[in-house]
Design an enzyme around this catalytic site. Structure first.
Site, PDB file in Angstrom:
ATOM      1  N   GLY A   1      65.388  52.583  20.268  1.00 50.45           N
ATOM      2  CA  GLY A   1      66.108  53.845  20.133  1.00 50.45           C
ATOM      3  C   GLY A   1      65.670  54.913  21.113  1.00 50.45           C
ATOM      4  O   GLY A   1      65.832  56.094  20.854  1.00 50.45           O
TER       5      GLY A   1
ATOM      6  N   GLY B   1      67.068  55.358  23.919  1.00 49.88           N
ATOM      7  CA  GLY B   1      68.210  55.769  24.737  1.00 49.88           C
ATOM      8  C   GLY B   1      68.419  54.903  25.952  1.00 49.88           C
ATOM      9  O   GLY B   1      68.717  55.406  27.034  1.00 49.88           O
ATOM     10  N   SER B   2      68.290  53.572  25.767  1.00 51.48           N
ATOM     11  CA  SER B   2      68.410  52.709  26.943  1.00 51.48           C
ATOM     12  C   SER B   2      69.829  52.719  27.519  1.00 51.48           C
ATOM     13  O   SER B   2      69.994  52.606  28.731  1.00 51.48           O
ATOM     14  CB  SER B   2      67.957  51.296  26.629  1.00 51.48           C
ATOM     15  OG  SER B   2      68.674  50.783  25.554  1.00 51.48           O
ATOM     16  N   SER B   3      70.845  52.920  26.685  1.00 47.67           N
ATOM     17  CA  SER B   3      72.222  52.940  27.226  1.00 47.67           C
ATOM     18  C   SER B   3      72.411  54.163  28.110  1.00 47.67           C
ATOM     19  O   SER B   3      72.923  54.066  29.232  1.00 47.67           O
ATOM     20  CB  SER B   3      73.265  52.994  26.106  1.00 47.67           C
ATOM     21  OG  SER B   3      72.917  52.136  25.068  1.00 47.67           O
ATOM     22  N   ALA B   4      71.990  55.328  27.590  1.00 49.50           N
ATOM     23  CA  ALA B   4      72.138  56.565  28.372  1.00 49.50           C
ATOM     24  C   ALA B   4      71.331  56.475  29.664  1.00 49.50           C
ATOM     25  O   ALA B   4      71.809  56.859  30.736  1.00 49.50           O
ATOM     26  CB  ALA B   4      71.671  57.762  27.551  1.00 49.50           C
ATOM     27  N   ALA B   5      70.115  55.931  29.568  1.00 42.31           N
ATOM     28  CA  ALA B   5      69.264  55.832  30.757  1.00 42.31           C
ATOM     29  C   ALA B   5      69.900  54.889  31.781  1.00 42.31           C
ATOM     30  O   ALA B   5      69.875  55.159  32.991  1.00 42.31           O
ATOM     31  CB  ALA B   5      67.870  55.350  30.367  1.00 42.31           C
TER      32      ALA B   5
ATOM     33  N   ASP C   1      71.694  62.470  24.626  1.00 44.22           N
ATOM     34  CA  ASP C   1      70.811  61.507  25.298  1.00 44.22           C
ATOM     35  C   ASP C   1      71.034  61.521  26.814  1.00 44.22           C
ATOM     36  O   ASP C   1      70.089  61.353  27.597  1.00 44.22           O
ATOM     37  CB  ASP C   1      70.984  60.090  24.714  1.00 44.22           C
ATOM     38  CG  ASP C   1      72.433  59.698  24.504  1.00 44.22           C
ATOM     39  OD1 ASP C   1      73.343  60.502  24.798  1.00 44.22           O
ATOM     40  OD2 ASP C   1      72.680  58.568  24.036  1.00 44.22           O
TER      41      ASP C   1
END
Ligand code: MEV
Length: 323
Positions: A107, A109-113, A154
């Protein structure tokens, strides 16, 4: 030539869920970071390697990006590239490699990153100067295109870094000075599905509209007070506000028994405050502590079954690395 970009992870401090409905939240960017490398290719293909999500040797013609079948794990990167290409022409091919120091399960924020990192890496390799606002807007559009929902907090953490008071899909992004804020992070061992949790709250909101709106308003009040507490470095007050926020998250039904155990353990060992961080249903909890109490609180969270994840808060936003 390879362009290397690094992007921070994030932890939401307060205001999750309510932020999806126009209320404010507080978020801090954290190290560990994600590294995104981009290299321009002479053949007109998009290549992606993302070992964190088991993507290796994924490739397709540049003219086909954004269409046809896209594996779930490649979506954020490919749609980021596609949205970039709708604004700025991509005439060559591009090879992208993403790798994070944080687990994509916790959690952070790997998608946002991924989205911010890919967007910035592609822009830099093609010598396109994106403003921070443009990077935010293109990245936020990408997240909404892929998962349908998301407040964008994020993305703001990934782009701007530091600790941010965030509201209304980025209309308000106020940087706060939060040095001296000490967090212990405990992972519950369960991967949360953010989209599912947001849907769960939206169903509750449909069925119990005035009650849920009231909860969101109360959370909003806590977030505004917490913003003041951060600026005054009043950690005792911030901790208490976090505890109140946790109570409302329990009312929303997004906390879990495991998270509650870890949170109570932290509260009982003298943390200023503790709450879940993120969508709930799993992922992480955070505890605000005095430095001298960090070890005690960490041990208590571990005894409650949590795994301690070392992070440093107030991390720098996305940046080019000279490696
Ligand atoms: C998830 O980390 C936080 C939520 O508020 C969703 C969002 O803001 O996009 C639940």
């Amino acid at each position: 030539m390879t362009t290397t970009i690094s992007v921070p992870g994030k932890l939401i401090l307060m205001g999750e869920h309510a932020v999806v409905y126009g209320r404010p939240c507080l978020v801090t960017a954290v190290n560990p970071r994600m590294i995104v490398k981009a290299e321009i290719l002479n053949e007109s293909v998009f290549k992606l390697e993302a070992p964190d999500v088991n993507i290796s040797q994924y490739q397709k013609s540049i003219t086909d990006i954004g269409s046809g079948e896209i594996p779930k794990e490649a979506k954020f990167a490919e749609i980021a590239l596609y949205n970039f290409s709708q604004k700025y022409k991509i005439e060559k091919g591009i090879n992208i490699i993403t790798q994070s120091d944080f687990s994509s399960n916790s959690g952070f924020g790997s998608s946002a990153a991924t989205v911010v990192g890919v967007m910035k890496a592609v822009a830099e390799s093609l010598s396109v100067k994106l403003t921070e606002k443009e990077l935010f807007d293109l990245s936020y559009k990408t997240v909404v295109d892929v998962q349908g929902i998301g407040s964008g907090f994020d993305i703001a953490a990934a782009v701007y870094g530091g600790t941010i008071y965030f509201k209304n899909t980025g209309e308000v992004t106020e940087s706060l000075t939060a040095d001296g804020m000490n967090l212990v992070v405990g992972y519950s061992g369960i991967k949360a599905d953010t989209v599912e949790m947001v849907k769960l709250v939206s169903v509750k909101k449909k069925n119990y509209s005035s009650g849920i709106e009231k909860i969101f308003d109360n959370i909003s009040g806590l977030v505004d007070e917490a913003k003041r507490a951060i600026s005054e470095k009043d950690w005792v007050r911030l901790g208490t506000l976090m505890n109140y926020n946790q109570n409302y998250l329990e009312d929303l039904g997004v906390s879990t028994d495991k998270l509650n155990l870890m949170i109570e353990a932290a509260q009982k060992t003298g943390a200023y405050g503790a709450k879940l961080s993120g969508a709930g249903g799993g992922d992480c909890m955070i505890a605000l502590v005095a430095p001298k109490n960090r070890e005690n609180v960490s041990q208590a969270i571990k005894r409650a079954g949590g795994e301690i994840i070392e992070v440093s808060v107030n991390a720098e936003g996305v940046k080019a690395e000279n490696i």
